[in-house]
Every structure is written in structure tokens, then in C-alpha cells.
Scaffold this motif. Structure first.
Motif, PDB file in Angstrom:
ATOM      1  N   LYS A  11      38.368  37.444  50.026  1.00 20.25           N
ATOM      2  CA  LYS A  11      38.987  36.450  50.898  1.00 20.25           C
ATOM      3  C   LYS A  11      39.896  35.512  50.094  1.00 20.25           C
ATOM      4  CE  LYS A  11      38.023  32.899  54.298  1.00 20.25           C
ATOM      5  NZ  LYS A  11      37.043  32.099  54.979  1.00 20.25           N
ATOM      6  N   GLU A  12      39.428  35.116  48.916  1.00 20.61           N
ATOM      7  CA  GLU A  12      40.221  34.225  48.074  1.00 20.61           C
ATOM      8  C   GLU A  12      41.515  34.898  47.618  1.00 20.61           C
ATOM      9  OE1 GLU A  12      36.992  31.587  45.675  1.00 20.61           O
ATOM     10  OE2 GLU A  12      36.855  33.772  45.388  1.00 20.61           O
ATOM     11  N   VAL A  13      41.419  36.171  47.261  1.00 19.87           N
ATOM     12  CA  VAL A  13      42.603  36.908  46.798  1.00 19.87           C
ATOM     13  C   VAL A  13      43.588  37.093  47.945  1.00 19.87           C
ATOM     14  CG1 VAL A  13      43.426  39.089  45.834  1.00 19.87           C
ATOM     15  CG2 VAL A  13      41.327  38.056  44.962  1.00 19.87           C
ATOM     16  N   ALA A  14      43.084  37.462  49.119  1.00 18.98           N
ATOM     17  CA  ALA A  14      43.966  37.648  50.273  1.00 18.98           C
ATOM     18  C   ALA A  14      44.693  36.353  50.619  1.00 18.98           C
ATOM     19  CB  ALA A  14      43.167  38.152  51.474  1.00 18.98           C
ATOM     20  N   GLU A  15      43.985  35.242  50.576  1.00 18.61           N
ATOM     21  CA  GLU A  15      44.617  33.951  50.860  1.00 18.61           C
ATOM     22  C   GLU A  15      45.620  33.579  49.774  1.00 18.61           C
ATOM     23  OE1 GLU A  15      41.432  31.146  51.378  1.00 18.61           O
ATOM     24  OE2 GLU A  15      40.845  32.004  53.314  1.00 18.61           O
ATOM     25  N   SER A  34      43.138  43.955  55.205  1.00 18.88           N
ATOM     26  CA  SER A  34      43.403  45.394  55.196  1.00 18.88           C
ATOM     27  C   SER A  34      44.453  45.751  54.144  1.00 18.88           C
ATOM     28  CB  SER A  34      43.817  45.895  56.584  1.00 18.88           C
ATOM     29  OG  SER A  34      44.976  45.239  57.023  1.00 18.88           O
ATOM     30  N   SER A  35      45.426  44.880  53.916  1.00 24.23           N
ATOM     31  CA  SER A  35      46.395  45.129  52.838  1.00 24.23           C
ATOM     32  C   SER A  35      45.696  45.088  51.490  1.00 24.23           C
ATOM     33  CB  SER A  35      47.516  44.097  52.869  1.00 24.23           C
ATOM     34  OG  SER A  35      48.334  44.266  53.993  1.00 24.23           O
ATOM     35  N   LEU A  36      44.791  44.147  51.321  1.00 26.04           N
ATOM     36  CA  LEU A  36      44.032  44.054  50.077  1.00 26.04           C
ATOM     37  C   LEU A  36      43.197  45.317  49.874  1.00 26.04           C
ATOM     38  CD1 LEU A  36      43.286  42.372  47.611  1.00 26.04           C
ATOM     39  CD2 LEU A  36      41.523  41.269  49.003  1.00 26.04           C
ATOM     40  N   GLN A  37      42.597  45.795  50.941  1.00 24.37           N
ATOM     41  CA  GLN A  37      41.817  47.033  50.862  1.00 24.37           C
ATOM     42  C   GLN A  37      42.721  48.197  50.450  1.00 24.37           C
ATOM     43  OE1 GLN A  37      39.965  48.274  54.517  1.00 24.37           O
ATOM     44  NE2 GLN A  37      38.771  49.851  53.514  1.00 24.37           N
ATOM     45  N   ASN A  38      43.928  48.249  50.998  1.00 24.78           N
ATOM     46  CA  ASN A  38      44.866  49.305  50.609  1.00 24.78           C
ATOM     47  C   ASN A  38      45.220  49.214  49.130  1.00 24.78           C
ATOM     48  OD1 ASN A  38      45.019  50.566  53.097  1.00 24.78           O
ATOM     49  ND2 ASN A  38      46.686  49.260  53.795  1.00 24.78           N
ATOM     50  N   PHE A  39      45.366  47.997  48.606  1.00 26.32           N
ATOM     51  CA  PHE A  39      45.652  47.824  47.186  1.00 26.32           C
ATOM     52  C   PHE A  39      44.488  48.326  46.335  1.00 26.32           C
ATOM     53  CE2 PHE A  39      48.685  44.088  48.143  1.00 26.32           C
ATOM     54  CZ  PHE A  39      49.751  44.967  48.288  1.00 26.32           C
ATOM     55  N   ARG A  40      43.270  48.151  46.824  1.00 28.78           N
ATOM     56  CA  ARG A  40      42.094  48.685  46.115  1.00 28.78           C
ATOM     57  C   ARG A  40      42.108  50.204  46.148  1.00 28.78           C
ATOM     58  NH1 ARG A  40      38.953  44.987  49.023  1.00 28.78           N
ATOM     59  NH2 ARG A  40      38.112  46.665  50.285  1.00 28.78           N
TER      60      ARG A  40
END
Length: 90
Positions: A41-45, A52-58
Motif C-alpha cells: 500500500k505504501e509503495v502504491a501510494e 493491480s499495477s504494483l502486482q503487475n510490476f511484481r
């Protein structure tokens, strides 16, 4: 965008441009974080992206992460390194 719309190369280029702008904004605030390990959550913010974009980056290996007991953590320095590596100079 409806489910019948197709993504064009321009759409993808525009998305990449927006992501690079967000990375640049995060770089500008790089001294703001004092924590080494950040939760999703901290990274997405921080990056101004969706979960979901963060998940795609993972998934695609863009952002390295550590998983401990089901919780995902990101190394702040690694995030900054990825942003620096993707920096676009006009």
C-alpha cells in the motif's frame, strides 16, 4: 474505456510516459521515506499507482520484493534503483 476498446501502441506509450512521470515524482521525494522496507500500500501510494499495477510490476519482475508470512515488502533502495534505471531524459 469499455471492454470492447482495443489498446493501441500510442495508448501503451502514453501509459509508459505517465509511469515515468510518476517515477520522477517519487525520485524527487526520495528523501521523504525513512523506512527501508515498505508494504504494498505504501509503495502504491508513493508511486501513485493502483495495487493491480504494483502486482503487475511484481509479476513481470520490474520491482523486486520479499514475502514474509504472506506479507509483501519492497526495499526502498531497490525501488529508487528501478526508478533511476527507467529515467527518461528529454
Amino acid at each position: 474505456m469499455s471492454t470492447n476498446d482495443l489498446l493501441t501502441k500510442k495508448d501503451l506509450a502514453d501509459f509508459e510516459e505517465r509511469m515515468n512521470e510518476r517515477f520522477q515524482q517519487a525520485l524527487a521525494h526520495s528523501g521523504a521515506s525513512k523506512k527501508r522496507w515498505l508494504r504494498s500500500k505504501e509503495v502504491a501510494e508513493m508511486l501513485g499507482i493502483s495495487m493491480s499495477s504494483l502486482q503487475n510490476f511484481r509479476i513481470n519482475g520490474t520491482l523486486p520484493y520479499a514475502k514474509l508470512d504472506g506479507t509483501i515488502f519492497y526495499d526502498y533502495d531497490e525501488i529508487m534503483a528501478v526508478m533511476k534505471a527507467n529515467e527518461v531524459r528529454a
